[in-house]
Design a protein around this motif. Sequence first.
Motif, mmCIF file in Angstrom:
data_model
loop_
_atom_site.group_PDB
_atom_site.id
_atom_site.type_symbol
_atom_site.label_atom_id
_atom_site.label_comp_id
_atom_site.label_asym_id
_atom_site.label_seq_id
_atom_site.Cartn_x
_atom_site.Cartn_y
_atom_site.Cartn_z
ATOM 1 N N VAL A 290 0.580 -1.327 -0.378
ATOM 2 C CA VAL A 290 -0.467 0.057 0.178
ATOM 3 C C VAL A 290 1.045 1.407 -0.165
ATOM 4 O O VAL A 290 1.510 1.939 1.155
ATOM 5 N N PHE B 104 -4.153 3.029 8.602
ATOM 6 C CA PHE B 104 -5.351 2.800 8.084
ATOM 7 C C PHE B 104 -5.346 1.208 9.322
ATOM 8 O O PHE B 104 -4.070 0.478 9.146
ATOM 9 N N VAL C 298 -5.881 -3.353 6.712
ATOM 10 C CA VAL C 298 -5.496 -4.892 6.396
ATOM 11 C C VAL C 298 -5.721 -5.730 6.899
ATOM 12 O O VAL C 298 -5.262 -5.848 8.025
ATOM 13 N N LEU D 172 -8.525 -3.531 2.609
ATOM 14 C CA LEU D 172 -8.318 -2.459 3.541
ATOM 15 C C LEU D 172 -9.687 -1.111 4.548
ATOM 16 O O LEU D 172 -10.808 -1.486 4.161
ATOM 17 N N GLN E 272 -4.780 6.913 -1.370
ATOM 18 C CA GLN E 272 -4.100 5.882 -1.729
ATOM 19 C C GLN E 272 -2.781 5.515 -2.666
ATOM 20 O O GLN E 272 -4.143 6.182 -4.030
#
Length: 533
Positions: free
Chosen positions: A200, A212, A214, A296, A331
């Motif tokens: 990412v 974030f 994941v 995500l 992102q």
Amino acid sequence: MKPQFFLRGLLTPLLFFYLPIFSLLPAFGPASAQTPVTAEFAHWVTVTTSTTYAGTGATGNAGSGLNLNHYNYAFGHSVTTPNLYLLDSFTAVGMIFRFTAGTKVRFRRADNASVAGLRKSLWLEQNNGATVPSGGTVALRPDYDDSLERIFSSGQVFNIGIDNNFQNSTNTNNNNIERVDFLLSAAGSSTDGTKAGFAVFDRGAGGGHDPFYVAAIKTVDANGDPSSYYGAVSVTAANYGSNVGTSINYLTLRKNPADAHLFLMNNTSNQFRDGVLLRFSDLGIPNGATTYGYSLFGTDVNISSAANLVDYTNAANFPTGSDFSGGGLDQVAVTGLWVTNTSLVVLADRVVDFSARAEGGKVQLNWTLGTINDCSRLVVERSADAVNFFPLLEYEAPLANGQTVLDQQPFPGHDDYRLKLVDQQSAVVAYSAVCRVELPAGDAGVHLSVYPNPVVGRKLNFSGEGLTPGIYQLGLLDMSGRLLAKREFSGGAAFSGSLALPAALAPGVYGLVVTDSKGGRWMSTTVEVPAGQ
């Protein structure tokens, strides 16, 4: 928008090259989860189209402050110069990870108090880096595309991304996205989870990148949607690399459901694109166990149980008023599966079997395919080191039944082969396992060598043996397969010659290909052109 590496046809006798621009680094050994990306390697390609239109600034909440302004919009500016930047590989834990397989991307939405419907918020690299005045031109390097799913599914685009992913509040640019799923075409497994994973990348400042969650997808339902996860892993600003690659001038644009196009949301800014690697071992995927991809999530999602991650419409687990201090994940459109060696990963159900064996100085390849209804092309690839694979042959509309083909001129020593399946969007959906063939000494009778290598004085010499008498061409190719220089020579049992390189040739690694007048026989190698030549 992807570079074209192949000639079309049932068989492609001319070998084109995809050329790496990096060297291998020593491995540091095992490391902790959420590994920072420490080096990035990418290349430019030229899009063949451009898009222009006129319009206002972005409208709606959060307000852009530009909605009363008018602009001229120009995408793919200019189509005569490289304008799409593709990430080829990156370094993490002292190892090179290469793009291996793309994913189908799904942005999962739940309407909230400020956003309903299909809002798109994208950032794109700006052409000139100057603030755009009212009435001026919004000039973007990539061509126009407002499909988040299509952009992110390509897997390697490094100068486009989403702005403020998971942000719901009107305190800044916002959307109604609650989860993003990155789905492999078929279940994948790895024999070494420390050398395969997902990456990412976030646009931002070193030390200040967006956090974030994941999680790897453990199972999917009949519709192909995630039905269970291995468990969520937290990524914080400290887990990213810090100002690793070059910075980017960018503009943020937004398209509301009723808008005809993307419109300017924020004016000129400049930030870095740093990344974090999530290896299979980091995500709790045991060696040999399957995963269908990864998802995500924003940092306010309830991760107390992996079961909470499945239903993104459940507001108790996925709050619809998310307001993040950093504004949400910016992102980069880099997705998919990244590995140190493709032989470590197998995507199931695509290639039923694949084998290779030496036979009288040639190599016979045999395979049977499985689920290929979404595949438009099969490419047979070959390598001398099981790391750098080059296209060998190509089949349009591959068949599911058994196939056999001969490699007429294998490399001396040993050769590694694999199959690559590609969909209509040129994304890789699967690789086969790698098959190695050892050739007895003297069996591979066609050989080409180049010297000096690296090149000195803009001139290279070549020699070889094993050609039947005739007129041949030596061609110098760049990584997209373009012919940059050529010369004819007389081939035979032994041959030699020289080739002058173009004066403006940039430093890098290039391919050399020998073809006859019909393209039916060839040999190949690579040559390095150092800086200062």
